[in-house]
Design a protein around this motif. Structure first.
Motif: not given
Length: 195
Positions: A27-53
Motif C-alpha cells: 500500500g505504501i508503495l502503491n503496488a496495489k490499489e486501495n490497500v487497507q487493513w484492520d486489526f481483528c479479534s474476539n475481544q477489544q484488547e489482547i495480550k501477547d505471549d510475553r505481556g504486550l497489550i
C-alpha cells in the motif's frame, strides 16, 4: 485490497509483525490499489505471549468482506483450534480470496477447514499437529497452495510477507520492500514451494 489481521490472546507477536511490516508496503508503495487493513479479534484488547497489550479495532467482524486474512501463531492456537466460537468466526472467511498464516496459525486455518486437500507448513514443532488438517505438511519456510499461503516458525513471517508481495505483484516490488526492511535473507524468484 482489504486485509484482516487476526489477533488473539497469547499469540506470538513476531509471527504477526514480520508479515504486517512486509505486506503493508504494497500500500505504501502503491503496488496495489486501495490497500487497507484492520486489526481483528474476539475481544477489544489482547495480550501477547510475553505481556504486550494491544488494542484491536474490530471485534468479531464478518470476515467475508476482506480480500485477505492473516493468522499468526503461538502456543494459544493449540487450544484455540477447539474454541467453537472463534473457529466459527474464522469460517466467515470462507469466500475470502487469500488466506494466510504463520507458525501455528496454520492450526486455526486447518480447524476452520481451509487446508483440506492442501499442502501447508507451520512451526517445525507442530508438524504432527498440522498433519490431520491438510493433505501434506511441507517442511519448508513458506508454502503456497493456490491462494492459501502458510509460513513456518516465527521469523518466517518476514519471508512469507515478501513471498506474498512477490506473488501478488512482482519480483521488483519484493526487492524494494526487502531493501526498505534491510532484510537480506529473502531470495526473489524462488517459486519451487508452490502446491
Amino acid at each position: 485490497m482489504k486485509i484482516a489481521f487476526i489477533l488473539f490472546d497469547n499469540m506470538t507477536t513476531l509471527d504477526f509483525v514480520g508479515f504486517y511490516e512486509a505486506i503493508t508496503w504494497i500500500g505504501i508503495l502503491n503496488a496495489k490499489e486501495n490497500v487497507q487493513w484492520d486489526f481483528c479479534s474476539n475481544q477489544q484488547e489482547i495480550k501477547d505471549d510475553r505481556g504486550l497489550i494491544m488494542k484491536v479495532g474490530k471485534v468479531y467482524p464478518d470476515l467475508s468482506g476482506y480480500d485477505m486474512i492473516f493468522i499468526p501463531g503461538g502456543l494459544a492456537t493449540r487450544q484455540l483450534r477447539y474454541d467453537d466460537d472463534f473457529i466459527g468466526w474464522i469460517q466467515t472467511a470462507q469466500d475470502v480470496k487469500y488466506k494466510m498464516s504463520v507458525c501455528t496459525g496454520a492450526l486455526l486455518l486447518g480447524a476452520a477447514g481451509f487446508l483440506q486437500g492442501k499442502k501447508a507448513t507451520t512451526n517445525p514443532s507442530a508438524y504432527e499437529l498440522l498433519a490431520p488438517y491438510c493433505a501434506e505438511v511441507v517442511k519448508e519456510r513458506y508454502v503456497r497452495d493456490g491462494n492459501i499461503f502458510t509460513g513456518g516458525g516465527v521469523s518466517a513471517s518476514i519471508d512469507l510477507g515478501l513471498y506474498v508481495i512477490e506473488s501478488l505483484t512482482s519480483e521488483e516490488v519484493a526487492r524494494q520492500v526487502k531493501e526498505k526492511m534491510d532484510y537480506p535473507y529473502y531470495v526473489t524468484g524462488r517459486r519451487n514451494f508452490n502446491g
